[in-house]
Design an enzyme around this catalytic site. Structure first.
Site, PDB file in Angstrom:
ATOM      1  N   GLU A  86       1.225  -1.059   0.236  1.00 11.22           N
ATOM      2  CA  GLU A  86       0.580   0.026  -0.416  1.00 11.22           C
ATOM      3  C   GLU A  86       0.906   0.724  -0.036  1.00 11.22           C
ATOM      4  O   GLU A  86       0.284   2.096   0.233  1.00 11.22           O
ATOM      5  CB  GLU A  86      -0.899   0.232   0.573  1.00 11.22           C
ATOM      6  CG  GLU A  86      -0.452  -0.251   2.410  1.00 11.22           C
ATOM      7  CD  GLU A  86      -1.596  -0.924   3.654  1.00 11.22           C
ATOM      8  OE1 GLU A  86      -2.046   0.288   4.242  1.00 11.22           O
ATOM      9  OE2 GLU A  86      -1.855  -2.342   3.583  1.00 11.22           O
ATOM     10  N   CYS A 118      -3.620  -4.624   4.027  1.00 11.22           N
ATOM     11  CA  CYS A 118      -3.364  -5.794   4.337  1.00 11.22           C
ATOM     12  C   CYS A 118      -3.202  -7.191   4.132  1.00 11.22           C
ATOM     13  O   CYS A 118      -2.649  -7.446   4.559  1.00 11.22           O
ATOM     14  CB  CYS A 118      -3.187  -5.443   5.840  1.00 11.22           C
ATOM     15  SG  CYS A 118      -2.240  -3.772   6.947  1.00 11.22           S
ATOM     16  N   HIS A 245      -3.210 -11.774  11.241  1.00  7.35           N
ATOM     17  CA  HIS A 245      -2.998 -10.287  11.123  1.00  7.35           C
ATOM     18  C   HIS A 245      -2.883  -9.760  12.063  1.00  7.35           C
ATOM     19  O   HIS A 245      -3.975  -9.036  12.750  1.00  7.35           O
ATOM     20  CB  HIS A 245      -4.265  -9.097   9.279  1.00  7.35           C
ATOM     21  CG  HIS A 245      -3.284  -7.969   9.763  1.00  7.35           C
ATOM     22  ND1 HIS A 245      -2.146  -7.376   9.546  1.00  7.35           N
ATOM     23  CD2 HIS A 245      -4.350  -7.432   9.929  1.00  7.35           C
ATOM     24  CE1 HIS A 245      -2.196  -6.371   9.265  1.00  7.35           C
ATOM     25  NE2 HIS A 245      -3.400  -5.960   9.391  1.00  7.35           N
TER      26      HIS A 245
END
Lengths: 415, 101
Positions: A86, A118, A245
């Site tokens: 990103e 993500c 994550h």
């Protein structure tokens, strides 16, 4: 669960998390933020970028040790390179195009960049694994590199200490020593929302409640989809380890608590012990690095394997979430060889070797690094200013550094 | 009209749900923020105003929905402006879940 499908997955994994770090307590104090918040952030320090680092150097510096370990005939079989980021450096030209060059990958290689906040590295991993498993090019390998930099400033408040810097490189192939993906064992959940975004090269926006709540809904729903696809899947019993994550470790603790409450019959006390056993080992590195965006779940996997090496085959449940949003719960098998393969990368030593800088130095660096993605026709980055950082620390070999921009073409050199 | 129809219930169902939601929310907030004086939990404030950080807010929303036995996506709570609206939303969810039970 694996059936007769060929083994495909991650053959090798490496993390590059920069050469500098700041203590989260120092960052909170410097910004005048509440130090008590560190308990729920569950962060100790975070990596800090240098002006001579960018998404390209992070990616190359993460992947080079993996490629250096390959025989020439194996290198020649890298047929797909995907950078997941990103932190793009151009609207058209990919980070991957530079990475392909500086890694010396073959011209006979698909080269592209993926973006889905993500989540993108996991999407790229699954597409790469599908290509390898397809048998269209037997023995082919793919390189997926999640790479990002931090551009947040004081305006981001408590998101600033949680934002990391670095890259995770995954070599994907049919000899998956690090993680053999369970074929067909995945669950997905995606929908449109604006929980966080990067609307400009030096600006992140985030709605904390919307983002954290979306993460938790996606974990629940993607696991539900996984359970629909995988007969007998049980959140409490199927997975010996979990790697999620990790925007910050405190969210993962809450997520585990919520999932055990909703998907298992564990008492709160037993849920705490379950967290310590299956999840906490995955948080050691994220607590030292900050959020590595789409590399975060693989930083968590490396952390789990380094913190508690497995001695027998174990199943890992992994969860990837990317704002916007897309998510996936999937699984794979790790073995003692997985721990040895990740251990050879000496990630813990290199994290420990980062220079710990104070708040004044952090803000001095940030003044320059915040604009590293802002397009400029010409820019010079004086490597000499940062030599002492480059000469310190536990290096895995040559490092690529960013030296500037000439007529929109980014320039790099080996140090 | 029968006697039963003429006598209203002591507490209308929607009011009972509000009371139950309010009580559950206060109990969960007290568990997550033990240092907070209970009188500071007023309906015109947001959880953020009580000093609840993002993880505390996750724990409060997840905790109160679990306590009330509600199966509501967390995302439905993203835009709720204050504690009064939160109680109202939880009460609506309770009413709906009981009507469909």
């Amino acid at each position: 669960m694996t059936g007769a499908a060929p083994a495909v997955g991650i053959e090798a994994l490496n993390v590059y998390a920069g050469l500098a770090a700041v203590e989260v307590a120092d960052l909170l104090a410097g910004r005048g933020l509440d130090p008590a918040r560190q308990d729920n952030l569950m962060l100790d320090r975070r990596s800090v970028g240098l002006p001579c680092e960018d998404p390209v150097t992070n990616a190359v510096n993460a992947a080079k040790p993996l490629l250096d370990a390959l025989a020439p005939r194996e290198r020649a079989r890298v047929e797909l390179l995907v950078t997941s980021t990103e932190s793009g450096v151009d609207y058209s030209k990919s980070v991957a195009s530079y990475v392909h060059h500086y890694l010396g990958l073959p011209a006979t290689c698909r080269v592209m960049e993926a973006k889905q906040a993500c989540y993108a590295a996991t999407g790229a991993l699954q597409l790469a694994a599908g290509y390898v498993a397809s048998g269209l090019s037997p023995g082919a390998k793919a390189l997926v590199i999640a790479t990002d930099v931090a551009v947040v400033d004081a305006y981001a408040q408590y998101a600033e200490p949680a934002t990391g810097h670095g890259a995770v490189a995954l070599l994907v192939g049919d000899e998956p020593q690090v993680l053999a993906l369970d074929p067909g064992a995945f669950g997905l959940h995606s929908y449109e929302t604006l929980d966080s975004a990067r609307p400009a090269p030096d600006q992140d926006v985030a709605d904390a409640d919307r983002s954290l709540f979306a993460y938790l809904d996606c974990l629940d729903r993607s696991f539900a989809d996984y359970a629909d696809r995988v007969e007998g899947a049980d959140f409490g019993a199927t997975f010996d380890r979990l790697a999620l994550h990790t925007p910050f470790a405190g969210l993962v603790r809450s997520a585990h608590r919520k999932m055990t409450r909703e998907w298992t019959s564990l008492s709160p006390g037993d849920a705490g012990a379950d967290f310590d056993r299956r999840v906490a080992p995955s948080l050691a590195y994220p607590r030292q690095v900050g959020n590595l965006c789409s590399g975060s779940v693989y930083l968590a996997l490396a952390s789990s394997l380094d913190a508690v090496p497995c001695v027998r085959p174990e199943r890992v449940g992994l969860f990837s979430y990317g704002s916007g949003c897309a998510s996936e719960f999937f699984s794979g098998v790790v073995t003692g060889e997985s721990a040895r393969a990740v251990g050879r990368m000496r990630i813990a030593e290199r994290l420990a070797a980062r220079r710990i800088i104070d708040f004044a130095e952090y803000t001095r660096l940030l003044k320059v690094t915040r604009s590293c993605l802002v397009p400029e026709r010409n820019r010079e980055v004086s490597r000499e200013l940062w030599e002492d950082y480059l000469d310190s620390g536990e290096r895995a070999g040559d490092l690529l550094v960013h030296t500037g921009v000439t007529d929109y073409h980014r320039t790099y050199a080996w140090s | 009209m029968t006697a039963a129809e003429r006598t209203p219930p002591a507490t209308p169902p929607e009011h009972a749900a509000r009371t139950e939601a309010d009580r559950a929310l206060r109990e969960v907030i007290a568990a997550i923020l033990p240092a907070l004086p209970p009188q500071e939990v007023v309906h015109t404030r947001h959880l953020k105003d009580l000093g609840a950080d993002s993880v505390d807010r996750v724990e409060i929303i997840a905790g109160v929905t679990a306590r009330l036995g509600l199966d509501v996506p967390m995302g439905r709570f993203s835009d709720i402006p204050d504690i009064g609206a939160l109680v109202g939303f939880l009460a609506d969810c309770l009413d709906r879940s009981r009507r469909t039970a």
